[in-house]
Design a protein around this motif. Structure first.
Motif, PDB file in Angstrom:
ATOM      1  N   ARG A 382       0.835  -1.212   0.000  1.00 51.79           N
ATOM      2  CA  ARG A 382       0.000   0.000   0.000  1.00 51.79           C
ATOM      3  C   ARG A 382       0.866   1.257   0.000  1.00 51.79           C
ATOM      4  O   ARG A 382       0.509   2.251  -0.634  1.00 51.79           O
ATOM      5  N   ILE A 383       2.019   1.215   0.663  1.00 49.05           N
ATOM      6  CA  ILE A 383       2.939   2.354   0.662  1.00 49.05           C
ATOM      7  C   ILE A 383       3.563   2.512  -0.726  1.00 49.05           C
ATOM      8  O   ILE A 383       3.711   3.635  -1.232  1.00 49.05           O
ATOM      9  N   ILE A 384       3.906   1.387  -1.351  1.00 52.86           N
ATOM     10  CA  ILE A 384       4.447   1.438  -2.717  1.00 52.86           C
ATOM     11  C   ILE A 384       3.434   2.065  -3.668  1.00 52.86           C
ATOM     12  O   ILE A 384       3.768   2.933  -4.482  1.00 52.86           O
ATOM     13  N   GLU A 385       2.197   1.657  -3.534  1.00 54.41           N
ATOM     14  CA  GLU A 385       1.133   2.216  -4.383  1.00 54.41           C
ATOM     15  C   GLU A 385       0.978   3.715  -4.147  1.00 54.41           C
ATOM     16  O   GLU A 385       0.834   4.500  -5.091  1.00 54.41           O
ATOM     17  N   LEU A 386       1.038   4.116  -2.870  1.00 53.03           N
ATOM     18  CA  LEU A 386       0.915   5.535  -2.525  1.00 53.03           C
ATOM     19  C   LEU A 386       2.026   6.355  -3.192  1.00 53.03           C
ATOM     20  O   LEU A 386       1.759   7.393  -3.802  1.00 53.03           O
ATOM     21  N   ILE A 387       3.254   5.864  -3.106  1.00 52.42           N
ATOM     22  CA  ILE A 387       4.391   6.623  -3.641  1.00 52.42           C
ATOM     23  C   ILE A 387       4.391   6.623  -5.162  1.00 52.42           C
ATOM     24  O   ILE A 387       4.460   7.686  -5.797  1.00 52.42           O
ATOM     25  N   ILE A 388       4.294   5.445  -5.776  1.00 57.13           N
ATOM     26  CA  ILE A 388       4.450   5.324  -7.230  1.00 57.13           C
ATOM     27  C   ILE A 388       3.234   5.826  -7.989  1.00 57.13           C
ATOM     28  O   ILE A 388       3.357   6.543  -8.993  1.00 57.13           O
ATOM     29  N   GLU A 389       2.056   5.478  -7.537  1.00 58.65           N
ATOM     30  CA  GLU A 389       0.845   5.765  -8.310  1.00 58.65           C
ATOM     31  C   GLU A 389       0.130   7.041  -7.901  1.00 58.65           C
ATOM     32  O   GLU A 389      -0.667   7.572  -8.677  1.00 58.65           O
ATOM     33  N   GLN A 390       0.395   7.524  -6.687  1.00 51.76           N
ATOM     34  CA  GLN A 390      -0.350   8.697  -6.222  1.00 51.76           C
ATOM     35  C   GLN A 390       0.536   9.931  -6.007  1.00 51.76           C
ATOM     36  O   GLN A 390       0.240  10.997  -6.535  1.00 51.76           O
ATOM     37  N   LEU A 391       1.626   9.767  -5.236  1.00 53.20           N
ATOM     38  CA  LEU A 391       2.528  10.911  -5.061  1.00 53.20           C
ATOM     39  C   LEU A 391       3.255  11.237  -6.360  1.00 53.20           C
ATOM     40  O   LEU A 391       3.433  12.406  -6.715  1.00 53.20           O
ATOM     41  N   LEU A 392       3.670  10.185  -7.100  1.00 44.90           N
ATOM     42  CA  LEU A 392       4.429  10.361  -8.332  1.00 44.90           C
ATOM     43  C   LEU A 392       3.570  10.097  -9.563  1.00 44.90           C
ATOM     44  O   LEU A 392       4.056   9.597 -10.588  1.00 44.90           O
ATOM     45  N   ASP A 393       2.319  10.453  -9.474  1.00 45.97           N
ATOM     46  CA  ASP A 393       1.418  10.382 -10.625  1.00 45.97           C
ATOM     47  C   ASP A 393       1.879  11.422 -11.655  1.00 45.97           C
ATOM     48  O   ASP A 393       2.069  12.595 -11.325  1.00 45.97           O
ATOM     49  N   TYR A 394       2.070  10.996 -12.902  1.00 47.60           N
ATOM     50  CA  TYR A 394       2.569  11.907 -13.931  1.00 47.60           C
ATOM     51  C   TYR A 394       1.536  12.961 -14.346  1.00 47.60           C
ATOM     52  O   TYR A 394       1.875  13.954 -14.970  1.00 47.60           O
ATOM     53  N   ASP A 395       0.288  12.739 -13.983  1.00 45.51           N
ATOM     54  CA  ASP A 395      -0.768  13.720 -14.277  1.00 45.51           C
ATOM     55  C   ASP A 395      -1.013  14.565 -13.033  1.00 45.51           C
ATOM     56  O   ASP A 395      -1.551  14.071 -12.042  1.00 45.51           O
ATOM     57  N   PRO A 396      -0.616  15.844 -13.033  1.00 45.90           N
ATOM     58  CA  PRO A 396      -0.777  16.665 -11.830  1.00 45.90           C
ATOM     59  C   PRO A 396      -2.225  16.822 -11.388  1.00 45.90           C
ATOM     60  O   PRO A 396      -2.500  17.021 -10.201  1.00 45.90           O
ATOM     61  N   LYS A 397      -3.163  16.692 -12.329  1.00 50.74           N
ATOM     62  CA  LYS A 397      -4.581  16.866 -11.984  1.00 50.74           C
ATOM     63  C   LYS A 397      -5.098  15.721 -11.130  1.00 50.74           C
ATOM     64  O   LYS A 397      -6.051  15.896 -10.365  1.00 50.74           O
ATOM     65  N   SER A 398      -4.517  14.536 -11.276  1.00 50.24           N
ATOM     66  CA  SER A 398      -4.978  13.399 -10.484  1.00 50.24           C
ATOM     67  C   SER A 398      -4.008  13.048  -9.355  1.00 50.24           C
ATOM     68  O   SER A 398      -4.235  12.094  -8.608  1.00 50.24           O
ATOM     69  N   ARG A 399      -2.929  13.805  -9.232  1.00 51.00           N
ATOM     70  CA  ARG A 399      -1.965  13.567  -8.159  1.00 51.00           C
ATOM     71  C   ARG A 399      -2.641  13.807  -6.807  1.00 51.00           C
ATOM     72  O   ARG A 399      -3.438  14.736  -6.641  1.00 51.00           O
ATOM     73  N   VAL A 400      -2.338  12.972  -5.849  1.00 54.80           N
ATOM     74  CA  VAL A 400      -2.978  13.028  -4.541  1.00 54.80           C
ATOM     75  C   VAL A 400      -2.648  14.353  -3.835  1.00 54.80           C
ATOM     76  O   VAL A 400      -1.619  14.978  -4.099  1.00 54.80           O
ATOM     77  N   THR A 401      -3.530  14.809  -2.930  1.00 54.27           N
ATOM     78  CA  THR A 401      -3.287  16.037  -2.161  1.00 54.27           C
ATOM     79  C   THR A 401      -2.646  15.695  -0.818  1.00 54.27           C
ATOM     80  O   THR A 401      -2.671  14.553  -0.362  1.00 54.27           O
ATOM     81  N   ALA A 402      -2.093  16.712  -0.156  1.00 56.60           N
ATOM     82  CA  ALA A 402      -1.482  16.509   1.162  1.00 56.60           C
ATOM     83  C   ALA A 402      -2.517  15.988   2.150  1.00 56.60           C
ATOM     84  O   ALA A 402      -2.242  15.087   2.955  1.00 56.60           O
ATOM     85  N   ASN A 403      -3.719  16.530   2.104  1.00 57.88           N
ATOM     86  CA  ASN A 403      -4.792  16.100   3.013  1.00 57.88           C
ATOM     87  C   ASN A 403      -5.161  14.637   2.770  1.00 57.88           C
ATOM     88  O   ASN A 403      -5.360  13.861   3.714  1.00 57.88           O
ATOM     89  N   GLU A 404      -5.210  14.234   1.498  1.00 56.72           N
ATOM     90  CA  GLU A 404      -5.556  12.850   1.170  1.00 56.72           C
ATOM     91  C   GLU A 404      -4.460  11.884   1.626  1.00 56.72           C
ATOM     92  O   GLU A 404      -4.753  10.790   2.118  1.00 56.72           O
ATOM     93  N   VAL A 405      -3.205  12.286   1.478  1.00 55.17           N
ATOM     94  CA  VAL A 405      -2.104  11.418   1.919  1.00 55.17           C
ATOM     95  C   VAL A 405      -2.154  11.225   3.424  1.00 55.17           C
ATOM     96  O   VAL A 405      -1.949  10.116   3.935  1.00 55.17           O
ATOM     97  N   MET A 406      -2.436  12.292   4.163  1.00 57.62           N
ATOM     98  CA  MET A 406      -2.531  12.176   5.620  1.00 57.62           C
ATOM     99  C   MET A 406      -3.651  11.224   6.012  1.00 57.62           C
ATOM    100  O   MET A 406      -3.524  10.446   6.967  1.00 57.62           O
ATOM    101  N   GLY A 407      -4.758  11.266   5.258  1.00 58.18           N
ATOM    102  CA  GLY A 407      -5.855  10.339   5.517  1.00 58.18           C
ATOM    103  C   GLY A 407      -5.431   8.889   5.271  1.00 58.18           C
ATOM    104  O   GLY A 407      -5.753   7.990   6.063  1.00 58.18           O
ATOM    105  N   ILE A 408      -4.698   8.669   4.181  1.00 58.82           N
ATOM    106  CA  ILE A 408      -4.214   7.323   3.853  1.00 58.82           C
ATOM    107  C   ILE A 408      -3.268   6.821   4.943  1.00 58.82           C
ATOM    108  O   ILE A 408      -3.365   5.676   5.402  1.00 58.82           O
ATOM    109  N   LEU A 409      -2.343   7.676   5.381  1.00 58.14           N
ATOM    110  CA  LEU A 409      -1.389   7.279   6.405  1.00 58.14           C
ATOM    111  C   LEU A 409      -2.074   7.005   7.741  1.00 58.14           C
ATOM    112  O   LEU A 409      -1.669   6.107   8.479  1.00 58.14           O
ATOM    113  N   THR A 410      -3.104   7.771   8.053  1.00 64.17           N
ATOM    114  CA  THR A 410      -3.859   7.528   9.285  1.00 64.17           C
ATOM    115  C   THR A 410      -4.494   6.142   9.248  1.00 64.17           C
ATOM    116  O   THR A 410      -4.470   5.399  10.241  1.00 64.17           O
ATOM    117  N   ASN A 411      -5.047   5.770   8.079  1.00 65.46           N
ATOM    118  CA  ASN A 411      -5.668   4.444   7.939  1.00 65.46           C
ATOM    119  C   ASN A 411      -4.641   3.318   8.001  1.00 65.46           C
ATOM    120  O   ASN A 411      -4.992   2.172   8.321  1.00 65.46           O
TER     121      ASN A 411
END
Length: 417
Positions: A382-411
């Motif tokens: 799940r951490i690999i998916e977060l980094i590769i597919e969400q933080l490093l998403d090549y499309d800035p429009k679908s790149r995850v937000t800081a608030n969303e990442v904090m929610g993922i990490l909390t879970n």
């Protein structure tokens, strides 16, 4: 004509000192008494006329001091500037702190040593770090430089407040060839911006001064302990639990900034620092290129930031497009690169960290980032998916937000307990 000292040679381990002024622009050092002020007793084994120290006027630097080898027998006598031996009749420019050694070539262990002091530069430095009169009751700057940035030099300083004195730092930006007037004006916005922030993971400004004669910006800030780049270089790899702690603090600061319409634009380990040697609390620093991306009057068509952490949309953009692309996803991508490096010990683009900017830019634009280095470190899927597919998403429009990442990490908190 002024007799103010322009430069000097201070004897190290002996009493011979020489100074140059506008009246005394040149001194010959040697064992012949006709050298006058540069005469050193013949028992020191110098050539009769060993070397010449002289001033030269320069339209850019003002006075500069040069040394010229004058010994007629270069096999027998030597002159060194630092570790560089001067050739016969060779002339070299001396810089503040240079070590000059002279003597016999067959007795290198007993050379006469001097330390060169550029008194003009020392006076310039004293003027640069001088605290303006109205702040002298509160701040005191030291001449000890403890770091530097792209446009600034950081000095140790002290703040006295409510009868208590504590260490802080003074960040100084001066108007120079390296810092143009427009650049200087932008950098002067940093302390005003920082004053408007109130977050435990963002550095606090204690005071600032924007002045002229000389044109300079002084920002007094909290003293930090160590930046994350130095911390990472010591450890080589950061464990997932520690990455989790770092992530929460950095992302909470980014969420705060992004909610206020501010994008940092230079997120990298050097701009994140531990507050003390317990390495528990982190703060974002260096807001020199930060901007309000919602303010249309602050249009900026230049690429800023550090190449490794700049996202593909900025690398691909034309100057006309850049301003509209500097938004929160830029900071998120940079944090993704930081996360990949910390957890694997390498960049997503090269196995080692030696590369040129053009090759790096091409890799960032074209290459899909591999999961393999993270998988080899047995990082949770799940951490690999977060980094590769969400933080490093090549499309800035679908790149995850800081608030969303904090929610993922909390879970995912149970993974790190």
């Amino acid at each position: 004509m002024s007799s103010q000292t322009i430069s000097s040679l201070l004897g190290r381990g002996h009493q011979n000192n020489f100074k140059l002024t506008e009246k005394q622009k040149s001194i010959m050092i040697g064992s012949d008494d006709s050298c006058r002020k540069g005469f050193i007793c013949s028992e020191t084994y110098l050539a009769p006329f060993h070397c010449r120290i002289f001033l030269q006027k320069d339209n850019v630097h003002g006075w500069k001091t040069l040394i010229q080898e004058k010994a007629m027998n270069p096999q027998k006598y030597v002159t060194f500037v630092n570790k560089n031996r001067l050739k016969m009749r060779e002339t070299q420019w001396l810089w503040n702190g240079d070590e000059v050694k002279i003597g016999r070539g067959d007795n290198l262990e007993n050379l006469i040593c001097f330390v060169f002091q550029d008194e003009t530069e020392k006076r310039k430095l004293a003027k640069t770090i001088e605290v303006p009169e109205y702040l002298k009751h509160r701040f005191n700057n030291c001449q000890e430089s403890i770091g530097s940035g792209a446009h600034s030099i950081i000095y140790l300083a002290y703040e006295t407040k409510l009868r208590e004195t504590r260490e802080c730092v003074c960040k100084i930006v001066s108007l120079t060839k390296k810092v143009s007037e427009s650049c200087f004006e932008k950098l002067c916005q940093e302390p005003k911006l920082l004053e408007s922030f109130n977050h435990s993971n963002i550095i606090k400004v204690l005071g600032y001064h924007i002045g002229n004669n000389p044109d300079r910006l002084l920002i007094w800030q909290e003293k930090m302990q160590c930046d994350l780049e130095k911390y990472f270089q010591k450890r080589k790899i950061i464990c997932p639990n520690e990455w989790y702690n770092i992530s929460f603090q950095v992302l909470d600061a980014l969420k705060y900034l992004h909610d206020k319409g501010i994008v940092h634009r230079d997120i990298k380990p050097e701009n994140i620092m531990w507050t003390d040697n317990t390495c528990k609390v982190l703060k974002l620093i260096d807001f020199g290129v930060a901007k309000n991306y919602k303010n249309e009057t602050e249009r900026d068509n230049e690429q800023v930031g550090t190449h490794l952490y700049i996202p593909p949309e900025i690398h691909r953009a034309s100057n006309a497009e850049i301003n509209d692309l500097y938004k929160p996803p830029v900071d998120i991508w940079a944090f993704g690169i930081l996360s990949f490096r910390f957890l694997t010990g390498q960049t997503p683009f090269f196995e080692n960290e030696k590369y040129d900017k053009t090759a790096l830019r091409d890799k960032i634009i074209k290459k899909e980032i591999s999961k393999i280095p993270l998988m080899e470190r047995r990082i949770n899927e799940r951490i690999i998916e977060l980094i590769i597919e969400q933080l490093l998403d090549y499309d800035p429009k679908s790149r995850v937000t800081a608030n969303e990442v904090m929610g993922i990490l909390t879970n995912l908190q149970k993974l790190f307990e």
